[in-house]
Scaffold this motif. Structure first.
Motif, PDB file in Angstrom:
ATOM      1  N   ARG A   1      33.043   7.085  42.396  1.00 33.83           N
ATOM      2  CA  ARG A   1      34.342   7.683  42.068  1.00 33.83           C
ATOM      3  C   ARG A   1      35.066   6.853  40.992  1.00 33.83           C
ATOM      4  O   ARG A   1      35.615   7.405  40.039  1.00 33.83           O
ATOM      5  CB  ARG A   1      35.204   7.765  43.331  1.00 33.83           C
ATOM      6  CG  ARG A   1      36.549   8.449  43.098  1.00 33.83           C
ATOM      7  CD  ARG A   1      37.386   8.472  44.358  1.00 33.83           C
ATOM      8  NE  ARG A   1      36.741   9.223  45.427  1.00 33.83           N
ATOM      9  CZ  ARG A   1      37.193   9.271  46.682  1.00 33.83           C
ATOM     10  NH1 ARG A   1      38.279   8.590  47.014  1.00 33.83           N
ATOM     11  NH2 ARG A   1      36.569   9.967  47.586  1.00 33.83           N
ATOM     12  N   LEU A   2      35.037   5.541  41.140  1.00 32.56           N
ATOM     13  CA  LEU A   2      35.751   4.682  40.196  1.00 32.56           C
ATOM     14  C   LEU A   2      35.072   4.627  38.827  1.00 32.56           C
ATOM     15  O   LEU A   2      35.727   4.362  37.819  1.00 32.56           O
ATOM     16  CB  LEU A   2      35.890   3.271  40.774  1.00 32.56           C
ATOM     17  CG  LEU A   2      36.843   3.167  41.978  1.00 32.56           C
ATOM     18  CD1 LEU A   2      36.734   1.801  42.637  1.00 32.56           C
ATOM     19  CD2 LEU A   2      38.278   3.441  41.562  1.00 32.56           C
TER      20      LEU A   2
ATOM     21  N   GLN B   1      47.917   3.110  35.405  1.00 31.72           N
ATOM     22  CA  GLN B   1      48.248   2.957  36.830  1.00 31.72           C
ATOM     23  C   GLN B   1      48.663   1.517  37.145  1.00 31.72           C
ATOM     24  O   GLN B   1      49.589   1.285  37.934  1.00 31.72           O
ATOM     25  CB  GLN B   1      47.046   3.363  37.692  1.00 31.72           C
ATOM     26  CG  GLN B   1      46.731   4.846  37.645  1.00 31.72           C
ATOM     27  CD  GLN B   1      45.699   5.237  38.692  1.00 31.72           C
ATOM     28  OE1 GLN B   1      45.892   5.026  39.884  1.00 31.72           O
ATOM     29  NE2 GLN B   1      44.584   5.809  38.247  1.00 31.72           N
TER      30      GLN B   1
ATOM     31  N   ASN C   1      34.226   7.034  37.205  1.00 33.20           N
ATOM     32  CA  ASN C   1      34.751   8.164  36.440  1.00 33.20           C
ATOM     33  C   ASN C   1      36.206   7.973  36.005  1.00 33.20           C
ATOM     34  O   ASN C   1      36.765   8.833  35.344  1.00 33.20           O
ATOM     35  CB  ASN C   1      34.644   9.452  37.270  1.00 33.20           C
ATOM     36  CG  ASN C   1      33.194   9.831  37.525  1.00 33.20           C
ATOM     37  OD1 ASN C   1      32.345   9.712  36.642  1.00 33.20           O
ATOM     38  ND2 ASN C   1      32.886  10.273  38.736  1.00 33.20           N
ATOM     39  N   VAL C   2      36.805   6.854  36.429  1.00 36.70           N
ATOM     40  CA  VAL C   2      38.200   6.588  36.054  1.00 36.70           C
ATOM     41  C   VAL C   2      38.205   5.872  34.705  1.00 36.70           C
ATOM     42  O   VAL C   2      37.566   4.834  34.549  1.00 36.70           O
ATOM     43  CB  VAL C   2      38.901   5.716  37.123  1.00 36.70           C
ATOM     44  CG1 VAL C   2      40.363   5.452  36.731  1.00 36.70           C
ATOM     45  CG2 VAL C   2      38.825   6.379  38.492  1.00 36.70           C
ATOM     46  N   THR C   3      38.918   6.423  33.743  1.00 40.52           N
ATOM     47  CA  THR C   3      38.926   5.814  32.403  1.00 40.52           C
ATOM     48  C   THR C   3      39.712   4.512  32.404  1.00 40.52           C
ATOM     49  O   THR C   3      40.592   4.307  33.245  1.00 40.52           O
ATOM     50  CB  THR C   3      39.564   6.763  31.373  1.00 40.52           C
ATOM     51  OG1 THR C   3      40.958   6.909  31.697  1.00 40.52           O
ATOM     52  CG2 THR C   3      38.882   8.121  31.371  1.00 40.52           C
TER      53      THR C   3
ATOM     54  N   LEU D   1      44.429   1.844  42.896  1.00 41.05           N
ATOM     55  CA  LEU D   1      44.405   3.004  42.016  1.00 41.05           C
ATOM     56  C   LEU D   1      44.490   4.244  42.916  1.00 41.05           C
ATOM     57  O   LEU D   1      44.033   4.210  44.058  1.00 41.05           O
ATOM     58  CB  LEU D   1      43.095   3.027  41.213  1.00 41.05           C
ATOM     59  CG  LEU D   1      42.838   1.814  40.310  1.00 41.05           C
ATOM     60  CD1 LEU D   1      41.410   1.853  39.771  1.00 41.05           C
ATOM     61  CD2 LEU D   1      43.846   1.758  39.171  1.00 41.05           C
ATOM     62  N   ASN D   2      45.059   5.316  42.400  1.00 41.44           N
ATOM     63  CA  ASN D   2      45.181   6.531  43.212  1.00 41.44           C
ATOM     64  C   ASN D   2      43.833   6.954  43.795  1.00 41.44           C
ATOM     65  O   ASN D   2      43.752   7.442  44.928  1.00 41.44           O
ATOM     66  CB  ASN D   2      45.755   7.681  42.364  1.00 41.44           C
ATOM     67  CG  ASN D   2      47.170   7.380  41.894  1.00 41.44           C
ATOM     68  OD1 ASN D   2      47.954   6.776  42.617  1.00 41.44           O
ATOM     69  ND2 ASN D   2      47.493   7.798  40.679  1.00 41.44           N
ATOM     70  N   GLU D   3      42.770   6.726  43.015  1.00 36.81           N
ATOM     71  CA  GLU D   3      41.423   7.133  43.446  1.00 36.81           C
ATOM     72  C   GLU D   3      40.887   6.274  44.587  1.00 36.81           C
ATOM     73  O   GLU D   3      39.872   6.625  45.216  1.00 36.81           O
ATOM     74  CB  GLU D   3      40.459   7.057  42.255  1.00 36.81           C
ATOM     75  CG  GLU D   3      40.742   8.054  41.151  1.00 36.81           C
ATOM     76  CD  GLU D   3      41.860   7.641  40.186  1.00 36.81           C
ATOM     77  OE1 GLU D   3      42.175   8.439  39.282  1.00 36.81           O
ATOM     78  OE2 GLU D   3      42.421   6.521  40.324  1.00 36.81           O
ATOM     79  N   GLN D   4      41.536   5.125  44.864  1.00 39.21           N
ATOM     80  CA  GLN D   4      41.050   4.230  45.929  1.00 39.21           C
ATOM     81  C   GLN D   4      41.649   4.559  47.293  1.00 39.21           C
ATOM     82  O   GLN D   4      41.249   3.960  48.295  1.00 39.21           O
ATOM     83  CB  GLN D   4      41.345   2.778  45.565  1.00 39.21           C
ATOM     84  CG  GLN D   4      40.492   2.276  44.404  1.00 39.21           C
ATOM     85  CD  GLN D   4      40.825   0.842  44.040  1.00 39.21           C
ATOM     86  OE1 GLN D   4      41.931   0.521  43.614  1.00 39.21           O
ATOM     87  NE2 GLN D   4      39.857  -0.048  44.210  1.00 39.21           N
TER      88      GLN D   4
ATOM     89  N   SER E   1      43.360   5.095  32.157  1.00 40.92           N
ATOM     90  CA  SER E   1      43.993   5.428  33.434  1.00 40.92           C
ATOM     91  C   SER E   1      44.215   4.177  34.278  1.00 40.92           C
ATOM     92  O   SER E   1      45.273   4.016  34.907  1.00 40.92           O
ATOM     93  CB  SER E   1      43.133   6.431  34.208  1.00 40.92           C
ATOM     94  OG  SER E   1      43.700   6.696  35.476  1.00 40.92           O
ATOM     95  N   VAL E   2      43.223   3.276  34.300  1.00 39.47           N
ATOM     96  CA  VAL E   2      43.366   2.020  35.040  1.00 39.47           C
ATOM     97  C   VAL E   2      44.578   1.247  34.520  1.00 39.47           C
ATOM     98  O   VAL E   2      45.400   0.740  35.303  1.00 39.47           O
ATOM     99  CB  VAL E   2      42.085   1.157  34.922  1.00 39.47           C
ATOM    100  CG1 VAL E   2      42.332  -0.262  35.456  1.00 39.47           C
ATOM    101  CG2 VAL E   2      40.922   1.803  35.661  1.00 39.47           C
TER     102      VAL E   2
END
Length: 246
Positions: free
Chosen positions: A19-20, A31, A22-24, A204-207, A27-28
């Motif tokens: 998942r991470l 955030q 795919n995080v640009t 990060l929101n994805e975490q 974006s990191v």
């Protein structure tokens, strides 16, 4: 039981790594900036005088450079991780353990060299000159050094049924082992009530693993709950329970 827990943790790490990936980087960074803006106005952080901050990998996790610089600029005592070979005799002790060591000033921070993962790291040759939270036979300061506020990294976070923040680390146990040793030392000295340590994760929101995922963060008795979580959208999520241990 232990092996199934280990397997569950590893499975979630694999999912999060995918998942991470795919995080640009944009974006990191965005955030991380939002988290910093929230944190610098967050009362528990503002009130803290002695803080521990992890130093981030270059990608796939919340960046902490702005936090370290702000903390130093506002006169806080800042402590950062130092990994070293364990001299402890206790059973179940990892081969390598972590302490938190003091940064003298901004120049000291900027002089840290990057390790093989791109993380700024304290030169072992300077450790004997630095104040250390857990100390050691070669520590210059023998008295117990304390912390008010600790910024904790993680791979994944969620909330248990009681509303406490659960954290999945990278699997080495450095943070849980350090925190448990530190709090045990405070307890031994009868200081745990008057010198509480606030533990906050940065995510990060994805975490943040949604409750609907069916894949909760697996934990055992050694995995310490956090007092709260600051997310990449700037939201602060506090644990419902004031107790941060299972």
């Amino acid at each position: 039981m232990a092996s199934s827990l280990t397997a569950a943790k590893q499975q979630l790490r694999t999912i999060m790594k995918q998942r991470l990936s795919n995080v640009t980087q944009d974006s990191v960074l965005a955030q991380s900036r939002q988290i910093f803006e929230t944190l610098k106005d967050f009362k528990p952080y503002k009130d803290a005088m002695r803080i521990s901050v992890y130093l981030a990998m270059p990608s796939a996790e919340v960046q902490t450079d702005a936090i370290v610089r702000h903390a130093l600029a506002t006169g806080k005592q800042v402590f950062v991780p130092y990994l070293h070979k364990s001299t402890l005799q206790a059973p179940d002790t990892p081969a390598r353990v972590m302490d938190m060591v003091h940064l003298a000033n901004l120049q000291d921070y900027e002089s840290l060299m990057l390790d093989r993962w791109g993380i700024p790291s304290v030169d072992p040759a300077t450790v004997h000159q630095r104040q250390r939270i857990l100390g050691g036979p070669d520590a210059q300061h023998s008295e117990q050094a304390t912390l008010d506020f600790m910024v904790v990294p993680g791979v994944a976070f969620d909330f248990d049924e009681a509303g406490s923040v659960r954290r999945l680390g990278h699997g080495k146990g450095f943070y849980d082992f350090f925190i448990n040793r530190y709090l045990s030392k405070l307890e031994t000295k009868g200081l745990s009530q008057e010198m509480p340590l606030l533990l906050y994760g940065l995510a990060l929101n994805e975490q943040l693993v949604p409750a609907s995922s069916g894949q909760p963060v697996p934990t055992d008795a050694h995995d310490r709950r956090l007092h709260g979580l600051i997310l990449g959208n700037g939201e602060v999520k506090a644990s419902v329970s004031s107790s941060s241990h299972q």
